[in-house]
Every structure is written in C-alpha cells, then in structure tokens.
Motif scaffolding. Sequence first.
Motif, mmCIF file in Angstrom:
data_model
loop_
_atom_site.group_PDB
_atom_site.id
_atom_site.type_symbol
_atom_site.label_atom_id
_atom_site.label_comp_id
_atom_site.label_asym_id
_atom_site.label_seq_id
_atom_site.Cartn_x
_atom_site.Cartn_y
_atom_site.Cartn_z
ATOM 1 N N UNK A 39 -17.267 -0.499 -13.743
ATOM 2 C CA UNK A 39 -17.527 -1.236 -12.496
ATOM 3 C C UNK A 39 -16.238 -1.680 -11.809
ATOM 4 N N UNK A 40 -15.317 -2.254 -12.569
ATOM 5 C CA UNK A 40 -14.113 -2.837 -11.981
ATOM 6 C C UNK A 40 -12.977 -1.838 -11.813
ATOM 7 N N UNK A 44 -8.556 -1.867 -12.793
ATOM 8 C CA UNK A 44 -8.971 -3.170 -12.296
ATOM 9 C C UNK A 44 -9.023 -3.262 -10.786
ATOM 10 N N UNK A 45 -9.021 -2.118 -10.116
ATOM 11 C CA UNK A 45 -8.943 -2.100 -8.655
ATOM 12 C C UNK A 45 -10.258 -2.398 -7.943
ATOM 13 N N UNK A 51 -19.053 -3.237 -3.259
ATOM 14 C CA UNK A 51 -18.722 -4.665 -3.289
ATOM 15 C C UNK A 51 -18.475 -5.226 -4.687
ATOM 16 N N UNK A 52 -17.823 -4.421 -5.530
ATOM 17 C CA UNK A 52 -17.401 -4.902 -6.846
ATOM 18 C C UNK A 52 -15.930 -5.295 -6.716
ATOM 19 N N UNK A 74 -23.203 -18.764 -12.019
ATOM 20 C CA UNK A 74 -24.411 -18.819 -11.215
ATOM 21 C C UNK A 74 -24.197 -18.226 -9.833
ATOM 22 N N UNK A 75 -25.214 -17.588 -9.290
ATOM 23 C CA UNK A 75 -25.126 -16.998 -7.961
ATOM 24 C C UNK A 75 -24.626 -15.568 -7.949
ATOM 25 N N UNK A 76 -24.125 -15.087 -9.066
ATOM 26 C CA UNK A 76 -23.683 -13.690 -9.162
ATOM 27 C C UNK A 76 -24.862 -12.851 -9.626
ATOM 28 N N UNK A 77 -24.774 -11.564 -9.428
ATOM 29 C CA UNK A 77 -25.835 -10.697 -9.937
ATOM 30 C C UNK A 77 -25.492 -10.217 -11.343
ATOM 31 N N UNK A 78 -24.406 -9.506 -11.472
ATOM 32 C CA UNK A 78 -24.039 -8.943 -12.777
ATOM 33 C C UNK A 78 -23.510 -10.012 -13.724
#
Length: 102
Positions: A39-40, A44-45, A51-52, A74-78
Amino acid sequence: MKTVSAIVLAMILLAVPLTLWSQSAPDGARIFKDRCASCHGAKGEGLAAVKIPPVKGTGMTVEKIVDLISTGVGGKTVHATPIVNLNDGEIKAVAKYVKNLK
C-alpha cells in the motif's frame, strides 16, 4: 573430576553468548516490505492515485508511528484498528525503519 567439571562449565559459558547472539533483532525493512509496501510503496512513497499517503519523510516520531500501528487511528479506514500479528519489537523495528526512509 574437577577437570571434567571445568570443561563442562566452560562449554556452558561459551554457549550462552552464542545463543544470545543468534537471536537477531526484528528486521524492520523486511517487515515493511512484507506488510506495508503493497500500500505505502516499496520506498514509502505512497500511492497518490488511491489516496494512500507516503510514509517516507513523515513528521511523526517513532513513538507516534508505534502508537498508530499498535492502536490504530479513529476516522481512518485501513488503520482504524491495530495492525495484527506484529509483536512490540516488530512494531518498533518498522517504526524506526519508516522514520529513516529518505
């Protein structure tokens, strides 16, 4: 008999450091590659198209990264919940690795 006891004791004393030395610290780079890079990004880019966010160059401290991984945000998806199947040492190794990405 004293000679045999001395030899056995010497062997035990020599074996202890070897055992401790063979227990290596968790490899933050390997764990990041296995668990985070999909994902990242490998460096790490991040992946802007989906939108990751990047983690390279983060302003977070190692302690804040540890907190995010171990408790979630809290408030994040993943990352709303903790990342599972990592022990404290592995989490800290990943956090240190992420913090040092340039």
